[in-house]
Design an enzyme around this catalytic site. Structure first.
Site, mmCIF file in Angstrom:
data_model
loop_
_atom_site.group_PDB
_atom_site.id
_atom_site.type_symbol
_atom_site.label_atom_id
_atom_site.label_comp_id
_atom_site.label_asym_id
_atom_site.label_seq_id
_atom_site.Cartn_x
_atom_site.Cartn_y
_atom_site.Cartn_z
ATOM 1 N N CYS A 50 0.534 -1.321 -0.040
ATOM 2 C CA CYS A 50 -0.335 0.006 -0.195
ATOM 3 C C CYS A 50 0.536 1.000 -0.130
ATOM 4 O O CYS A 50 2.052 1.578 0.635
ATOM 5 C CB CYS A 50 -0.755 -0.309 1.035
ATOM 6 S SG CYS A 50 -1.413 2.089 1.861
ATOM 7 N N CYS A 53 0.697 2.924 3.471
ATOM 8 C CA CYS A 53 1.453 2.327 4.439
ATOM 9 C C CYS A 53 3.179 2.923 4.366
ATOM 10 O O CYS A 53 3.821 2.962 4.818
ATOM 11 C CB CYS A 53 1.277 0.939 4.274
ATOM 12 S SG CYS A 53 -0.543 0.474 5.148
#
Length: 244
Positions: A50, A53
């Protein structure tokens, strides 16, 4: 501070995790053993690939020397799937990563239940602010794995003294504020945060979040376009969420 926390320490202290990167054989680790000697920042990420992230990991990795060396604390990341974790660790985190196979940390952040982002995330103005911020950060991701489960961040005292700070991700890309985390680490460790580090973190945070994508009109147009797409999706079809 403890009265404002939604997570109870008992919900995370006995979670079984797997130490799987950079070891000869996988080992099971009980969560409270991670912070038994040192207070620890625990980042619970949604997906190793991600872009949000990875951005968050990169931000806090940049403060590793302050948190780990100056303050004497630890920092670890938690993942609920292993795919892409090696790249995440090598390129963005440079620290310990544990696998949470039962998603227990994620459930703790939701009061015992997994919190999953749905289509409503895409029509939230906050999501678009986060997306614009991420694009400007230059951190990229991929589309491997499940990014729908929401994460967060904990700061846990050494031993069994409990949780000192928590950040619960509400919208995809709602990463924890580095200045707030540094200030919380300072309170926990008793070590005054370096003013230059705090100023740098505050400046970075301000730059990252002052992204109100163009204008409220622009946001409204994007939200309307997304809503049209949602309305056009058959109600009987399973929602295909972007793995952000």
């Amino acid at each position: 501070m403890a009265s404002t926390l939604k997570t109870q320490y008992k919900d995370i202290k006995d979670i079984s995790l797997v130490d799987f990167l950079g070891v000869e054989a996988e080992q099971t680790v009980v969560a409270h053993d991670i912070w038994k000697d040192k207070a620890t920042v625990v980042i619970v990420i949604r997906r190793p690939g991600c872009q949000f992230c990875r951005e968050e990991a990169k931000i806090f990795d940049g403060h590793r020397s302050t948190i780990e060396q100056s303050m004497g604390m630890k920092m670890v990341c938690i993942v609920h799937e292993k795919e892409g974790s090696d790249v995440f660790q090598k390129e963005f985190w440079h620290g310990k990563v544990y696998h949470d196979p039962t998603k227990a940390f994620y459930k703790a952040l939701g009061g015992g239940h997994l919190r999953v982002g749905g289509w409503g995330q895409l029509i939230s103005p906050s999501f678009w602010v986060n997306l614009v911020r991420n694009k400007k950060s230059g951190v990229k991701g991929n589309f491997e794995g499940d990014g729908s489960i929401l994460g967060g961040l904990y700061i846990v005292h050494a031993g069994d003294q409990g949780i000192a700070y928590e950040h619960i991700e509400k919208v995809w890309g709602d990463i924890a504020s580095a200045p707030k985390v540094l200030e919380a680490c300072s309170r926990v460790s008793g070590v005054a945060v370096n003013e230059a580090s705090l100023a740098k973190a505050a400046e970075e945070h301000e730059n990252l979040h002052e992204r109100m994508a163009n204008s409220s009109v622009g946001q409204a147009k994007r939200a309307a376009a997304t809503q049209d797409a949602v309305d056009a999706t058959p109600s009987t079809a399973p929602a295909q969420l972007p793995p952000l």
